[in-house]
Motif scaffolding. Structure first.
Motif, PDB file in Angstrom:
ATOM      1  N   THR A   1      -9.528   8.173  10.644  1.00  0.00           N
ATOM      2  CA  THR A   1      -8.138   7.929  11.028  1.00  0.00           C
ATOM      3  C   THR A   1      -7.926   6.463  11.379  1.00  0.00           C
ATOM      4  O   THR A   1      -8.634   5.907  12.231  1.00  0.00           O
TER       5      THR A   1
ATOM      6  N   TYR B   1      -4.789   1.660   7.068  1.00  0.00           N
ATOM      7  CA  TYR B   1      -5.594   1.063   6.001  1.00  0.00           C
ATOM      8  C   TYR B   1      -4.800  -0.072   5.354  1.00  0.00           C
ATOM      9  O   TYR B   1      -3.623   0.095   4.993  1.00  0.00           O
TER      10      TYR B   1
ATOM     11  N   GLY C   1      -0.921   6.982   2.042  1.00  0.00           N
ATOM     12  CA  GLY C   1      -1.418   7.498   3.304  1.00  0.00           C
ATOM     13  C   GLY C   1      -0.748   8.810   3.688  1.00  0.00           C
ATOM     14  O   GLY C   1       0.211   9.245   3.046  1.00  0.00           O
TER      15      GLY C   1
ATOM     16  N   LEU D   1      -5.449   6.133  -1.879  1.00  0.00           N
ATOM     17  CA  LEU D   1      -4.557   5.033  -1.538  1.00  0.00           C
ATOM     18  C   LEU D   1      -4.386   4.119  -2.750  1.00  0.00           C
ATOM     19  O   LEU D   1      -5.320   3.938  -3.534  1.00  0.00           O
TER      20      LEU D   1
ATOM     21  N   GLU E   1       0.828  -1.205   0.000  1.00  0.00           N
ATOM     22  CA  GLU E   1       0.000   0.000   0.000  1.00  0.00           C
ATOM     23  C   GLU E   1       0.861   1.252   0.000  1.00  0.00           C
ATOM     24  O   GLU E   1       2.006   1.238   0.476  1.00  0.00           O
TER      25      GLU E   1
ATOM     26  N   ARG F   1      -9.606  -1.308   7.504  1.00  0.00           N
ATOM     27  CA  ARG F   1      -8.898  -0.321   8.313  1.00  0.00           C
ATOM     28  C   ARG F   1      -8.979  -0.691   9.788  1.00  0.00           C
ATOM     29  O   ARG F   1      -9.911  -1.367  10.226  1.00  0.00           O
TER      30      ARG F   1
ATOM     31  N   THR G   1      -1.049   1.264   5.543  1.00  0.00           N
ATOM     32  CA  THR G   1      -0.590   2.643   5.401  1.00  0.00           C
ATOM     33  C   THR G   1      -1.426   3.524   6.334  1.00  0.00           C
ATOM     34  O   THR G   1      -2.650   3.374   6.414  1.00  0.00           O
ATOM     35  N   GLN G   2      -0.748   4.420   7.032  1.00  0.00           N
ATOM     36  CA  GLN G   2      -1.416   5.239   8.043  1.00  0.00           C
ATOM     37  C   GLN G   2      -2.136   6.416   7.389  1.00  0.00           C
ATOM     38  O   GLN G   2      -1.548   7.152   6.583  1.00  0.00           O
ATOM     39  N   VAL G   3      -3.384   6.599   7.765  1.00  0.00           N
ATOM     40  CA  VAL G   3      -4.171   7.763   7.350  1.00  0.00           C
ATOM     41  C   VAL G   3      -4.596   8.500   8.615  1.00  0.00           C
ATOM     42  O   VAL G   3      -5.213   7.902   9.504  1.00  0.00           O
TER      43      VAL G   3
END
Length: 124
Positions: free
Chosen positions: A91, A94, A9, A20, A6, A38, A118-120
């Protein structure tokens, strides 16, 4: 074996957008149902969206319906998640996932392969 990676983010303000991407290292991408999940801090991982092998059919969780769009490019072995009108409650980390089958899948147990995530973060 399917490897998933991924990207995309980041930190976005409420109301903003992110896209993404998830690239699959496999020769059988068109055989895979793809999904996005997520996991928010302190919560269990939850279903976000899924897309059929052809890309024609999609399905979303109620919490993202109308704001997120899942799509795929089979020529590029890539699945996307376009996220609009983002809220702080979006938040999470994901994850994309791949499953074998003929139908879309909403349950984690249906998926055989997972990316690292991947951080969102949605914050002002």
């Amino acid at each position: 074996q399917v490897q998933l990676q991924e990207s995309g983010g980041g930190l976005v303000q409420p109301g903003g957008s992110l896209r993404l991407s998830c690239v699959a290292s496999t020769r059988t991408f068109t055989e895979n149902i793809m999904g996005w999940f997520r996991q928010a801090p302190g919560k269990e991982r939850e279903f976000v969206a899924t897309i059929s092998r052809s890309g024609v059919n999609t399905y979303y969780s109620d919490s993202v319906k109308g704001r997120f769009t899942i799509s795929r490019d089979n020529a590029k072995n890539t699945v996307y998640l376009q996220m609009n009108s983002l809220k702080p409650e979006d938040t999470a980390v994901y994850y994309c996932a791949a499953a074998f089958g003929s139908l879309m899948a909403t349950k984690q147990a249906s998926y055989n392969y997972w990316g690292q995530g991947t951080q969102v973060t949605i914050s002002s």
